[in-house]
Design a protein around this motif. Sequence first.
Motif, PDB file in Angstrom:
ATOM      1  N   GLU A 274       0.823  -1.205   0.000  1.00  3.68           N
ATOM      2  CA  GLU A 274       0.000   0.000   0.000  1.00  3.68           C
ATOM      3  C   GLU A 274       0.862   1.262   0.000  1.00  3.68           C
ATOM      4  OE1 GLU A 274      -2.563  -0.298   3.314  1.00  3.68           O
ATOM      5  OE2 GLU A 274      -3.901  -1.789   2.390  1.00  3.68           O
ATOM      6  N   ARG A 275       1.939   1.238   0.772  1.00  5.48           N
ATOM      7  CA  ARG A 275       2.821   2.408   0.809  1.00  5.48           C
ATOM      8  C   ARG A 275       3.457   2.660  -0.555  1.00  5.48           C
ATOM      9  NH1 ARG A 275       8.023   3.324   1.316  1.00  5.48           N
ATOM     10  NH2 ARG A 275       8.476   1.103   1.544  1.00  5.48           N
ATOM     11  N   LYS A 276       3.945   1.571  -1.190  1.00  2.00           N
ATOM     12  CA  LYS A 276       4.542   1.725  -2.523  1.00  2.00           C
ATOM     13  C   LYS A 276       3.503   2.199  -3.537  1.00  2.00           C
ATOM     14  CE  LYS A 276       8.189  -1.715  -1.931  1.00  2.00           C
ATOM     15  NZ  LYS A 276       8.755  -2.992  -2.412  1.00  2.00           N
ATOM     16  N   LEU A 277       2.276   1.660  -3.456  1.00  2.52           N
ATOM     17  CA  LEU A 277       1.217   2.071  -4.372  1.00  2.52           C
ATOM     18  C   LEU A 277       0.871   3.554  -4.178  1.00  2.52           C
ATOM     19  CD1 LEU A 277      -0.832   1.238  -6.526  1.00  2.52           C
ATOM     20  CD2 LEU A 277      -2.372   0.543  -4.674  1.00  2.52           C
ATOM     21  N   VAL A 280       3.582   5.634  -5.776  1.00  3.28           N
ATOM     22  CA  VAL A 280       3.454   5.631  -7.242  1.00  3.28           C
ATOM     23  C   VAL A 280       2.320   6.552  -7.693  1.00  3.28           C
ATOM     24  CG1 VAL A 280       2.896   4.186  -9.220  1.00  3.28           C
ATOM     25  CG2 VAL A 280       4.486   3.356  -7.490  1.00  3.28           C
ATOM     26  N   MET A 281       1.164   6.489  -6.987  1.00  4.52           N
ATOM     27  CA  MET A 281       0.028   7.333  -7.346  1.00  4.52           C
ATOM     28  C   MET A 281       0.353   8.810  -7.146  1.00  4.52           C
ATOM     29  SD  MET A 281      -3.133   5.113  -5.807  1.00  4.52           S
ATOM     30  CE  MET A 281      -4.314   6.359  -6.321  1.00  4.52           C
ATOM     31  N   GLU A 282       1.043   9.149  -6.061  1.00  4.30           N
ATOM     32  CA  GLU A 282       1.417  10.549  -5.840  1.00  4.30           C
ATOM     33  C   GLU A 282       2.376  11.060  -6.910  1.00  4.30           C
ATOM     34  OE1 GLU A 282       2.974  10.683  -1.941  1.00  4.30           O
ATOM     35  OE2 GLU A 282       1.003  10.573  -0.935  1.00  4.30           O
ATOM     36  N   GLY A 286       1.450  14.126  -9.515  1.00  6.90           N
ATOM     37  CA  GLY A 286       2.319  15.318  -9.598  1.00  6.90           C
ATOM     38  C   GLY A 286       2.771  15.600 -11.019  1.00  6.90           C
ATOM     39  N   ASN A 287       3.123  14.587 -11.748  1.00  3.09           N
ATOM     40  CA  ASN A 287       3.557  14.777 -13.141  1.00  3.09           C
ATOM     41  C   ASN A 287       2.422  15.281 -14.022  1.00  3.09           C
ATOM     42  OD1 ASN A 287       6.131  13.882 -12.524  1.00  3.09           O
ATOM     43  ND2 ASN A 287       5.616  11.729 -12.928  1.00  3.09           N
ATOM     44  N   SER A 288       1.228  14.751 -13.833  1.00  8.87           N
ATOM     45  CA  SER A 288       0.086  15.180 -14.653  1.00  8.87           C
ATOM     46  C   SER A 288      -0.298  16.623 -14.366  1.00  8.87           C
ATOM     47  CB  SER A 288      -1.092  14.248 -14.414  1.00  8.87           C
ATOM     48  OG  SER A 288      -1.487  14.327 -13.057  1.00  8.87           O
ATOM     49  N   SER A 289      -0.272  17.051 -13.123  1.00 12.30           N
ATOM     50  CA  SER A 289      -0.615  18.429 -12.767  1.00 12.30           C
ATOM     51  C   SER A 289       0.411  19.398 -13.310  1.00 12.30           C
ATOM     52  CB  SER A 289      -0.736  18.556 -11.252  1.00 12.30           C
ATOM     53  OG  SER A 289       0.510  18.274 -10.636  1.00 12.30           O
ATOM     54  N   GLY A 290       1.685  19.051 -13.320  1.00 13.46           N
ATOM     55  CA  GLY A 290       2.750  19.939 -13.857  1.00 13.46           C
ATOM     56  C   GLY A 290       2.606  20.150 -15.346  1.00 13.46           C
ATOM     57  N   SER A 291       2.346  19.163 -16.107  1.00 16.12           N
ATOM     58  CA  SER A 291       2.193  19.282 -17.563  1.00 16.12           C
ATOM     59  C   SER A 291       0.948  20.078 -17.917  1.00 16.12           C
ATOM     60  CB  SER A 291       2.126  17.882 -18.192  1.00 16.12           C
ATOM     61  OG  SER A 291       1.005  17.181 -17.684  1.00 16.12           O
ATOM     62  N   GLY A 292      -0.138  19.978 -17.186  1.00 16.81           N
ATOM     63  CA  GLY A 292      -1.371  20.716 -17.438  1.00 16.81           C
ATOM     64  C   GLY A 292      -1.188  22.206 -17.236  1.00 16.81           C
ATOM     65  N   SER A 293      -0.438  22.618 -16.251  1.00 21.63           N
ATOM     66  CA  SER A 293      -0.194  24.047 -16.009  1.00 21.63           C
ATOM     67  C   SER A 293       0.652  24.654 -17.095  1.00 21.63           C
ATOM     68  CB  SER A 293       0.471  24.211 -14.642  1.00 21.63           C
ATOM     69  OG  SER A 293       1.724  23.558 -14.641  1.00 21.63           O
ATOM     70  N   ASN A 294       1.617  23.905 -17.633  1.00 26.21           N
ATOM     71  CA  ASN A 294       2.452  24.424 -18.715  1.00 26.21           C
ATOM     72  C   ASN A 294       1.660  24.622 -19.999  1.00 26.21           C
ATOM     73  OD1 ASN A 294       4.709  24.491 -17.095  1.00 26.21           O
ATOM     74  ND2 ASN A 294       5.273  22.358 -17.579  1.00 26.21           N
ATOM     75  N   GLU A 295       0.678  23.690 -20.242  1.00 24.67           N
ATOM     76  CA  GLU A 295      -0.117  23.813 -21.464  1.00 24.67           C
ATOM     77  C   GLU A 295      -1.097  24.980 -21.383  1.00 24.67           C
ATOM     78  OE1 GLU A 295      -1.974  20.114 -21.917  1.00 24.67           O
ATOM     79  OE2 GLU A 295      -0.167  19.020 -22.595  1.00 24.67           O
ATOM     80  N   GLN A 296      -1.618  25.282 -20.222  1.00 24.03           N
ATOM     81  CA  GLN A 296      -2.618  26.319 -20.101  1.00 24.03           C
ATOM     82  C   GLN A 296      -2.017  27.719 -20.025  1.00 24.03           C
ATOM     83  OE1 GLN A 296      -5.026  25.395 -16.784  1.00 24.03           O
ATOM     84  NE2 GLN A 296      -5.961  23.568 -17.778  1.00 24.03           N
ATOM     85  N   SER A 297      -0.752  27.886 -19.767  1.00 24.78           N
ATOM     86  CA  SER A 297      -0.151  29.222 -19.623  1.00 24.78           C
ATOM     87  C   SER A 297      -0.169  30.037 -20.923  1.00 24.78           C
ATOM     88  CB  SER A 297       1.270  29.101 -19.079  1.00 24.78           C
ATOM     89  OG  SER A 297       2.052  28.311 -19.946  1.00 24.78           O
TER      90      SER A 297
END
Length: 321
Positions: A274-277, A280-282, A286-297
């Motif tokens: 569960e800790r490893k999962l 991985v989910m976090e 984090g990667n998905s939120s970073g790419s979305g902000s760059n596209e919307q700027s």
Amino acid sequence: APAPRAPMEPPPQSNTLMGLPIVAIESILSFLSYDETSQLRLVCKRMDLVCQRMLNQGFLKVERYHNLCQKQVKAQLPRRESERRNHSLARHADILAAVETRLSLLNMTFMKYVDSNLCCFIPGKVIDEIYRVLRYVNSTRAPQRAHEVLQELRDISSMAMEYFDEKIVPILKRKMPGSDVSGRLIGTAPVPGPSAALTTMQLFSKQSPSRQEVTKLQQQVKANGTGLTALKREISELRVKVQEQQKQLQDQDQKLLEQTQIIGEQNSRLAELERKLREVMESTVGNSSGSGSNEQSPRKRRKAVDSTDCPRKSKRLRNRK
């Protein structure tokens, strides 16, 4: 003519065996068996008294010897009844217990009259046989079964008790009640021996059981012995069952402990997964939120530029008009 010689006179009494002190006579008779000692009672009255004393002492000595042997065996046996059955001294204990029962029967049959100074312990052969059994038990590591060792003792002791009850007890009973008993006990000297003489009041207060009562007592003792043996067998079987159940409970506790350990290990593995999962989910979030902000700027910038240009366009249109 020479006078005829007088016949040879018998030697004086002091030069015979009976002229010796009682201690010396007992020392001489100690080299004989008790059966031979009982047969020497027919020699004379003095020999009868000495032999009676030795027979009485012999029965008490064999009782003490049996008690000593039984204490030594019991000290080496385990306290648990279930463990005694498999011990190397189990047969020794069985033989000594049977001898104890036989001694108690002989005591009930003879010693009442012995203590009353009416007779002695008559069957010397029984004393010899008891000694033989006890010495056999002490000198043998693996004795035979109890009924094989005690067959001769049971036969001769039973015959001696039956003969005593049928032939001798009626004669002794005629001497016990009334003034005959008091005259015999008070007027005559007591037979020397270890048994203490009873007083007249004790004799009168003591009822003499009949042959039927003695037989009933013997049958009751045998029945009690049989019942006690059955109870001991049942108790040993119950103890074996309890031990088996305790062993099963211990096995179940061991299995439960092992299963608890396995469950704990599985829980720790699940927590690690569960800790490893979660990590991985976090990381993916984090990667998905970073790419979305760059596209919307750039879009936001375009909207901001359009909004600033709108007032300028409106002013130009008004000037043209």
